[in-house]
Write an enzyme that holds these catalytic residues in place. Sequence first.
Site, PDB file in Angstrom:
ATOM      1  N   SER A   8      -0.545  -6.075   3.592  1.00 53.36           N
ATOM      2  CA  SER A   8      -1.442  -4.989   3.151  1.00 53.36           C
ATOM      3  C   SER A   8      -2.532  -6.054   2.131  1.00 53.36           C
ATOM      4  O   SER A   8      -2.180  -6.467   1.218  1.00 53.36           O
ATOM      5  CB  SER A   8      -1.099  -3.885   2.199  1.00 53.36           C
ATOM      6  OG  SER A   8      -2.201  -3.358   1.519  1.00 53.36           O
ATOM      7  N   HIS A  33      -2.969  -4.767   7.522  1.00 49.25           N
ATOM      8  CA  HIS A  33      -2.923  -3.672   7.025  1.00 49.25           C
ATOM      9  C   HIS A  33      -4.079  -3.511   6.018  1.00 49.25           C
ATOM     10  O   HIS A  33      -4.257  -4.214   4.745  1.00 49.25           O
ATOM     11  CB  HIS A  33      -1.722  -2.966   6.149  1.00 49.25           C
ATOM     12  CG  HIS A  33      -1.703  -1.532   5.964  1.00 49.25           C
ATOM     13  ND1 HIS A  33      -1.660  -0.484   6.849  1.00 49.25           N
ATOM     14  CD2 HIS A  33      -1.786  -0.932   4.913  1.00 49.25           C
ATOM     15  CE1 HIS A  33      -1.466   0.535   6.448  1.00 49.25           C
ATOM     16  NE2 HIS A  33      -1.710   0.348   5.016  1.00 49.25           N
ATOM     17  N   ASP A  35      -6.113  -0.974   3.451  1.00 52.86           N
ATOM     18  CA  ASP A  35      -5.893   0.127   2.600  1.00 52.86           C
ATOM     19  C   ASP A  35      -7.472   0.661   2.124  1.00 52.86           C
ATOM     20  O   ASP A  35      -7.902  -0.033   0.939  1.00 52.86           O
ATOM     21  CB  ASP A  35      -5.222  -0.136   1.545  1.00 52.86           C
ATOM     22  CG  ASP A  35      -3.615  -0.061   2.036  1.00 52.86           C
ATOM     23  OD1 ASP A  35      -2.793  -0.901   1.655  1.00 52.86           O
ATOM     24  OD2 ASP A  35      -3.358   0.943   2.723  1.00 52.86           O
ATOM     25  N   MET A  37      -9.318   3.107  -0.129  1.00 51.93           N
ATOM     26  CA  MET A  37      -9.235   4.166  -1.179  1.00 51.93           C
ATOM     27  C   MET A  37     -10.443   4.736  -1.530  1.00 51.93           C
ATOM     28  O   MET A  37     -11.356   3.887  -1.737  1.00 51.93           O
ATOM     29  CB  MET A  37      -8.445   3.957  -2.193  1.00 51.93           C
ATOM     30  CG  MET A  37      -7.096   3.240  -1.771  1.00 51.93           C
ATOM     31  SD  MET A  37      -6.062   2.481  -3.292  1.00 51.93           S
ATOM     32  CE  MET A  37      -4.586   2.170  -2.455  1.00 51.93           C
ATOM     33  N   HIS A  66      -5.972   2.048   7.307  1.00 46.66           N
ATOM     34  CA  HIS A  66      -5.203   3.273   6.674  1.00 46.66           C
ATOM     35  C   HIS A  66      -6.450   3.783   5.613  1.00 46.66           C
ATOM     36  O   HIS A  66      -6.666   3.313   4.515  1.00 46.66           O
ATOM     37  CB  HIS A  66      -4.077   2.782   5.805  1.00 46.66           C
ATOM     38  CG  HIS A  66      -3.341   3.803   4.924  1.00 46.66           C
ATOM     39  ND1 HIS A  66      -2.591   3.488   3.933  1.00 46.66           N
ATOM     40  CD2 HIS A  66      -3.467   4.977   5.145  1.00 46.66           C
ATOM     41  CE1 HIS A  66      -1.926   4.613   3.486  1.00 46.66           C
ATOM     42  NE2 HIS A  66      -2.750   5.618   3.888  1.00 46.66           N
ATOM     43  N   MET A  68      -7.267   6.190   3.241  1.00 42.76           N
ATOM     44  CA  MET A  68      -6.918   7.113   2.020  1.00 42.76           C
ATOM     45  C   MET A  68      -8.150   7.745   1.558  1.00 42.76           C
ATOM     46  O   MET A  68      -8.699   7.692   0.611  1.00 42.76           O
ATOM     47  CB  MET A  68      -6.169   6.447   0.978  1.00 42.76           C
ATOM     48  CG  MET A  68      -4.765   6.069   1.282  1.00 42.76           C
ATOM     49  SD  MET A  68      -3.953   4.928   0.412  1.00 42.76           S
ATOM     50  CE  MET A  68      -4.542   3.358   1.132  1.00 42.76           C
ATOM     51  N   MET A 137       4.380   7.572   4.054  1.00 45.77           N
ATOM     52  CA  MET A 137       4.049   6.796   2.621  1.00 45.77           C
ATOM     53  C   MET A 137       5.281   6.893   1.872  1.00 45.77           C
ATOM     54  O   MET A 137       6.249   8.104   1.501  1.00 45.77           O
ATOM     55  CB  MET A 137       2.972   7.693   2.049  1.00 45.77           C
ATOM     56  CG  MET A 137       1.432   7.555   2.434  1.00 45.77           C
ATOM     57  SD  MET A 137       1.074   6.065   2.780  1.00 45.77           S
ATOM     58  CE  MET A 137       0.985   5.392   0.967  1.00 45.77           C
ATOM     59  N   ASP A 175       4.787   2.677   3.765  1.00 40.32           N
ATOM     60  CA  ASP A 175       3.953   1.914   3.305  1.00 40.32           C
ATOM     61  C   ASP A 175       4.018   2.078   1.759  1.00 40.32           C
ATOM     62  O   ASP A 175       3.823   3.213   1.403  1.00 40.32           O
ATOM     63  CB  ASP A 175       2.428   2.436   3.763  1.00 40.32           C
ATOM     64  CG  ASP A 175       1.347   1.588   2.881  1.00 40.32           C
ATOM     65  OD1 ASP A 175       0.283   2.087   3.347  1.00 40.32           O
ATOM     66  OD2 ASP A 175       1.658   0.977   1.887  1.00 40.32           O
TER      67      ASP A 175
END
Length: 216
Positions: A8, A33, A35, A37, A66, A68, A137, A175
């Site tokens: 990540s 990966h 992330d 957010m 991913h 979020m 998660m 993760d």
Amino acid sequence: MERYLAPSILSADFTHLGDDILAVQRCGAKILHFDVMDGWFVPSISFGLPVLKSIRPLTDMFYDVHLMVQDAERFVDDFADAGADGITVHAEACTHLDRVLDEIHGRGLKTGVALNPATSLSVLDYVYDKADMVLLMTVNPGFGGQKLIPVVLEKIRTLRAILDERGLSTHIEVDGGVHEETIDSVLEAGANVIVAGSAVFKGNIEENYRRLEAYL
Ligand code: DX5
Ligand code: ZN
């Protein structure tokens, strides 16, 4: 099932992000990966489209995005255009989960459904046929470097049993809080795509990657 380590970049050094990405590629990483957010669905803001666009030409690794992000369906086209190979959305953040998975497939990408630690597997009951991957998660999302939540191990085992029973080869990704002391437990439980941020990017990347890869 084949096992993968998915570094990540949340924990990469952003003063030379490209070098860090090429370092894990040199180690043989097939998945990166990413992330995202939004500071709303999770209590932190990370990065998004400009960063993805800028790193896309760097490698042919599978960019595992991913999201979020609240109401992530708003951004499927943007992340597809920016170079995502797979988009994982949180079941808790999508009003119309079935539709957003169709939209991701409609762009020719792989789908993922993410569940926070407290979310029941039952949210998957009517979308198993549309999820190429399920992300369980192992921390409450929002920050790297947190401690793995042990109760999720049972959830991983249960999900792997459901998938086996249905004859599905759906990937199980985990993760958060995965490092040398915890990677064995998530693999033994049935996860086969292992996200690691701080365990890969904090310190010597090549050494970290090789040490973790040895467990796969
Ligand atoms: C959600 C993020 C983190 C990150 C991994 O908080 O998705 O879990 O990827 O963090 P580490 O591997 O540093 O625990
Ligand atoms: Zn993630």
